[in-house]
Design an enzyme around this catalytic site. Structure first.
Site, short mmCIF file in Angstrom:
data_model
loop_
_atom_site.label_atom_id
_atom_site.label_comp_id
_atom_site.label_asym_id
_atom_site.label_seq_id
_atom_site.Cartn_x
_atom_site.Cartn_y
_atom_site.Cartn_z
N ASP A 62 28.61 55.60 84.42
CA ASP A 62 28.53 55.38 82.98
C ASP A 62 27.23 54.62 82.73
OD1 ASP A 62 31.11 54.81 80.50
OD2 ASP A 62 28.99 55.27 80.28
C1 GLC Z 1 28.79 55.14 76.89
C2 GLC Z 1 30.23 55.55 77.13
C3 GLC Z 1 30.39 56.91 77.72
C4 GLC Z 1 29.29 57.81 77.19
C5 GLC Z 1 27.98 57.30 77.75
C6 GLC Z 1 26.78 58.11 77.26
O1 GLC Z 1 28.61 53.81 77.29
O2 GLC Z 1 31.03 54.67 77.90
O3 GLC Z 1 31.69 57.38 77.37
O4 GLC Z 1 29.51 59.15 77.60
O5 GLC Z 1 27.76 55.93 77.47
O6 GLC Z 1 26.64 57.96 75.89
#
Ligand code: GLC
Length: 752
Positions: A296
């Site tokens: 993430d």
């Molecule tokens: C965010 C979220 C994740 C998302 C990613 C890209 O922090 O936790 O669900 O897909 O970053 O935006």
């Protein structure tokens, strides 16, 4: 003749491959030999063989465009890095034109390996659908698959290869703002919805220009964050992990999910991003997942903050060895991985395995054959202008609206009634889109609630006042609201959360209506006019007074582009509401987590004055509205429950049937629910568990026989050795209109 042909092909292949090796600059990196169609593995190996270590590390590096969805990291010269082959993927790049432009830069690199473009297409790309938690309340798997299909069609036309969805985190805590992205509290339903959404996003096969890679997230157990606080720790038994939180991820693997995203949280003390048990033992090992795992946003570097790594370099070491293939926006890999390999601390085999997983998806998408196949301005325009997409958006929105109360059948309304539409969300467009909508400069095409009503009944019978802001202390608008309420036959109160009050990093300890909304509700109810509430939110809210004092309640979530039309259709009976809750609604924050499939305990609270019982002395422990609850404008009768047998062997089955009748005056859909309870087992078992459901459309007066089949799978659970098995003994069977409205009951015995 054949022998000669084969020999000449082989010679041609060897010569051409040698030429490629010597030429260094790869025109078309993968030689499609005229005679021998190389397997994907061979094509991948032929690329891997000629990549430098830096180029391999580049494939594991993902940057965001400047439109960010996470903490902005120190600026890198991203375009130069792309040209230097140091980037394997970009996220948050929108549009065929922009993705094409950046892909062109990637193809200036030595290896010319195309980029993957990822984006959070969570509930629609250009056409916005209801938030996933709202869609889940439709219990309509085909409809959910279809909206994901449309989202993929629009996104893929705009150069997106990969959506960071579906979010399949089981969530029992509405203080956690991200419940809006998932399917609610139930594992069985969560598995079915995970599968539907993966199939919707990925279509029949990857590589088609109307399909994108799905990404099951957040692996794992992110929804169990302690206190409902986003990013917080998760601590649970391995058994609970396997029984409640992992199955939707397994369902996503079984549905062919191309990618996974791990989660920010630590699980039992180990950050998910650096957790080999999750990523290697379970996902890639036990489950045989052949896609790749992306971190993430910054979750690799955050292992230092967790206190799990001493440095960015150690974070990279831990993450790559734990099975995290791609690094989203922490730069841990691009800054450290090559050094870790040359120092002998990370095996090149580990890096190669990660690179191969990523290259495999690029090949499957067809990007090596045509890096620009997805960024097609013409197809993008066609997809965006497809009128069918709006029709389906409205239908999905209709199906997602939950009728929680309808005192004296005040709904549906009739067009002769004068309506006062009051509330801070009544004219909002942006708030109908909900969190995680793909943001556009122009939202004028979103149908607000006011516009939906105006289209339905015209201006003559429609009064409006804002009344108050969503989250403000001013009551200056009350007087005007009260005035128009008194002029109306019925008041529609549109209350709740703005689109940024639920979602990521939006945990709330108080989940009542923000600001002075509750005061306004009381002031309007005090006029004596019948009040219908439209509650717009990304999560279950606590609104006991309103629930007890208004005449009707529609939980309208955030319904997307067609919100106003769908709500108007339900209000005036052009669509009979059919949705049912997939999360329990608490009466107070103090009782959270509240969920239907809890254990009985040795002292269950059967009623409120039990002295020594598992309850509260100052509050109810029951939900305000239970899992599976939702009303209709018609009524249904359940009768004639039959079991093919009252005993079953492990390899056998029991056929269950009953009759469902629409006993009302209009057609409607009912979500019938099958619950089972294992009466006695080697571990305590939930008081009931959803093990089947069906959404049934019946005309007024129509009856239909509904059938379920009980097999060992429905009776199984993870025992304390983590064995998935069914234990002999007695089971209760319940057919319900909700988890606490059990219409028919029976029992059977599993025998050895
Ligand atoms: C965010 C979220 C994740 C998302 C990613 C890209 O922090 O936790 O669900 O897909 O970053 O935006």
């Amino acid at each position: 003749m054949n022998k000669k042909l084969t020999l000449s092909c082989l010679l041609l292949f060897v010569l051409s491959f040698t030429f490629l090796l010597q030429s260094k600059s790869i025109k078309n990196h993968v030689v499609k030999t005229t005679c021998l169609q190389k397997s994907l593995a061979e094509r991948i190996d032929s690329v891997l063989t000629i990549m430098t270590l830096e180029e391999k590390v580049g494939q594991l590096n993902q940057y965001s465009s400047n439109w960010t969805t996470g903490p902005v990291s120190p600026e890198a010269n991203k375009l130069q890095d792309i040209k230097d082959g140091k980037v394997g993927s970009m996220l948050n790049v929108k549009g065929a034109e922009k993705t094409r432009a950046i892909q062109k830069i990637a193809l200036q690199s030595r290896m010319k390996i195309p980029l993957l473009f990822g984006l959070d297409v969570i509930h629609g790309y250009k056409t916005t659908f209801p938030i996933p938690l709202a869609e889940a309340c439709s219990w309509d798997l085909a409809a959910m698959e279809l909206t994901a299909r449309i989202a993929a069609t629009e996104a893929a036309a705009a150069g997106v290869h990969w959506t960071f969805a579906p979010m399949v985190d089981i969530a029992r805590d509405p203080r956690w703002g991200r419940v809006m992205e998932g399917a609610g509290e139930d594992t069985y339903l969560g598995c079915a919805i995970a599968k539907a959404r993966v199939k919707g996003f990925q279509g029949g096969q990857l590589g088609k220009t109307d399909a994108v890679m799905a990404c099951a997230k957040h692996f794992a157990a992110y929804g169990a964050a302690i206190g409902g606080r986003d990013y917080n720790s998760v601590d649970m038994s391995e058994r609970t992990l396997f029984e409640v939180y992992l199955p939707p991820f397994k369902a996503a693997v079984d549905a062919g999910a191309a990618t996974f995203m791990n989660s920010f949280n630590d699980v039992n003390g180990v950050p998910a991003t650096g957790n080999p048990h999750l990523q290697r033992d379970i996902l890639k090992g036990k489950w045989g997942f052949n896609g790749f795992v992306v971190s993430d946003w910054g979750s690799i570097v955050e292992m230092q903050t967790h206190g799990f790594a001493k440095s960015l370099k150690e974070s990279a070491f831990i993450a790559i060895n734990a099975g995290n293939d791609m690094d989203m926006e922490s730069r841990a890999y691009t800054k450290n991985l090559a050094t870790l390999v040359t120092e002998g601390k990370v095996s090149i085999t580990v890096v190669d395995e990660a690179v191969k997983r990523i290259l495999l998806k690029k090949f499957e998408l067809g990007l090596f054959d045509d890096p620009y196949k997805f960024c097609n301005e013409k197809r993008e325009t066609q997809a965006f202008q497809n009128p069918q997409h709006r029709i389906i958006a409205k239908e999905m929105a209709q199906k997602s609206i939950v009728l929680l109360k309808n005192q004296n059948s005040i709904l549906p309304l009739n067009k002769q009634q004068k309506v006062a539409l009051i509330g801070p969300l009544a004219k909002s467009k942006i708030d109908m889109l909900g969190f995680w909508n793909v943001e556009w400069d122009d939202n004028s095409d979103v149908v607000s609630q006011y516009e939906g009503l105006e289209l339905k009944i015209g201006k003559n019978n429609l009064l409006y006042a804002k009344g108050c802001e969503v989250n403000d202390s001013s009551e200056i608008g009350f007087a005007e609201a009260i005035t128009i309420a008194k002029q109306a036959d019925v008041v529609l109160l549109s209350m709740g959360e703005t689109r940024d009050i639920s979602g990521e990093a939006r945990s709330r300890a108080n989940i009542h209506f923000p600001g002075v909304q509750e005061k306004l509700i009381k002031a309007i109810v005090a006029t004596g006019k019948p009040v219908v509430m439209l509650i717009n939110a990304g999560r279950p809210l606590v609104f006991n007074w309103a629930a007890d004092h208004v005449s009707a309640i529609l939980y309208t979530w955030w319904l997307g582009s067609e919100a106003g039309n769908a709500i108007a259709d339900v209000l005036y009976g052009d669509y009979n509401p059919s949705a049912k809750l997939t999360m329990s609604f608490p009466q107070s924050e103090g009782q959270i987590p509240v969920y239907y499939n809890h254990f009985n305990t040795g002292r269950p609270q059967l009623n409120s004055h039990e002295q020594y019982a598992s309850g509260y002395k100052d509050a109810s422990s029951l939900p305000k509205f239970p899992f599976g609850f939702g009303l209709s404008y018609t009524s249904f009768e359940y009768s004639d429950l039959k079991l093919s047998s009252n005993t079953m062997k492990a390899d056998g089955k029991i056929d269950v049937s009953f009759t469902l009748k629409n006993s009302g005056k209009i057609k409607g859909e009912e979500v019938v629910q099958l619950y089972l309870k294992d009466e006695v087992a080697s571990l305590v078992r939930p008081i009931k568990e959803l093990k089947g459901f069906e959404k049934v459309m019946l005309q007024a007066g129509e009856s239909k026989e509904i059938k379920f089949t009980i097999d060992k799978e429905k009776l199984s659970f993870f025992n304390n050795k983590l064995e998935w098995l069914a234990e002999s003994g007695k089971f209760q069977l319940m057919i319900g209109a909700s988890s606490d409205d059990l219409k028919l009951k029976s029992s059977f015995e599993l025998i050895d």
